[in-house]
Design a protein around this motif. Structure first.
Motif, PDB file in Angstrom:
ATOM      1  N   UNK A  13      -2.743   0.886   4.412  1.00 28.34           N
ATOM      2  CA  UNK A  13      -2.979   2.020   3.526  1.00 28.34           C
ATOM      3  C   UNK A  13      -1.696   2.334   2.772  1.00 28.34           C
ATOM      4  N   UNK A  14      -1.844   2.761   1.532  1.00 33.61           N
ATOM      5  CA  UNK A  14      -0.694   3.010   0.663  1.00 33.61           C
ATOM      6  C   UNK A  14      -0.620   4.496   0.337  1.00 33.61           C
ATOM      7  N   UNK A  15       0.548   5.081   0.573  1.00 35.52           N
ATOM      8  CA  UNK A  15       0.790   6.473   0.196  1.00 35.52           C
ATOM      9  C   UNK A  15       1.399   6.507  -1.198  1.00 35.52           C
ATOM     10  N   UNK A  24      -3.428   9.452  -0.381  1.00 37.41           N
ATOM     11  CA  UNK A  24      -3.708   8.134   0.179  1.00 37.41           C
ATOM     12  C   UNK A  24      -5.219   7.958   0.283  1.00 37.41           C
ATOM     13  N   UNK A  25      -5.742   6.878  -0.307  1.00 37.39           N
ATOM     14  CA  UNK A  25      -7.142   6.526  -0.102  1.00 37.39           C
ATOM     15  C   UNK A  25      -7.280   5.957   1.302  1.00 37.39           C
ATOM     16  N   UNK A  31     -14.784  -1.339  -0.275  1.00 38.39           N
ATOM     17  CA  UNK A  31     -13.867  -2.047   0.622  1.00 38.39           C
ATOM     18  C   UNK A  31     -14.602  -3.168   1.344  1.00 38.39           C
ATOM     19  N   UNK A  32     -13.905  -4.278   1.535  1.00 37.85           N
ATOM     20  CA  UNK A  32     -14.496  -5.410   2.268  1.00 37.85           C
ATOM     21  C   UNK A  32     -14.844  -5.022   3.706  1.00 37.85           C
ATOM     22  N   UNK A  96       2.578   4.460  10.707  1.00 37.05           N
ATOM     23  CA  UNK A  96       2.062   3.105  10.506  1.00 37.05           C
ATOM     24  C   UNK A  96       0.579   3.224  10.145  1.00 37.05           C
ATOM     25  N   UNK A  97       0.290   3.719   8.920  1.00 33.89           N
ATOM     26  CA  UNK A  97      -1.105   3.999   8.568  1.00 33.89           C
ATOM     27  C   UNK A  97      -1.869   2.741   8.138  1.00 33.89           C
TER      28      UNK A  97
END
Length: 154
Positions: A13-15, A24-25, A31-32, A96-97
């Protein structure tokens, strides 16, 4: 004991941060990882709590820990799977998302690490049915899994 279990997937995941905070989505319908939506749930556990183990015969889970930290343990119980009988460990949490896709037939549980509670948000492909719960419990210390939850200091 950090083998990869067949069918388990992760999504980093990206902040997106600025001086106001961050965005953050977590999960999108395209999504796969995402199959069919059933339910979204939230749970909080206190430090040191172990919630383990259980598995599903029809349900897949996607786990995310937005706050706190957890040691997530997976054990493949699917006869015929190339990773049958293997255990893997994931360290998840606010520092560590990522999303963790747990396929049906893989036993899963977690222990809260650190000194503050951990919150888990999880998505399932089926809604919970109290009349026919698709949830099968196994003790956290079951000898067939044989996982040692002890933290060791070097």
């Amino acid at each position: 004991m950090t083998s990869t279990i067949e069918g388990v997937q992760t999504k980093p995941l990206v902040r997106h941060s600025d001086d106001r905070g961050f965005f953050m989505e977590i999960l999108r319908e395209d999504d796969a990882l995402f199959g069919r939506f059933g339910q979204a749930s939230l749970s909080m556990s206190f430090p040191g709590v172990i919630k383990a183990f259980h598995y599903h015969k029809r349900q897949d889970d996607i786990w995310f820990f937005p706050s706190g930290h957890a040691q997530v343990v997976l054990h493949d119980m699917r006869a015929g799977s190339p990773t049958y009988g293997q255990t893997s460990v994931h360290y998840m949490g606010e520092d560590h998302p990522y999303l963790l896709f747990i396929p049906r037939g893989v036993a899963h549980g977690y222990r809260v690490l650190g000194v503050k509670p951990a919150t888990i948000v999880y998505f399932t492909n089926l809604a919970y049915d109290p009349g026919q719960p698709d949830e099968y419990r196994i003790a956290y210390d079951d000898p067939a899994i044989g996982f040692d939850w002890t933290t060791r200091f070097r």
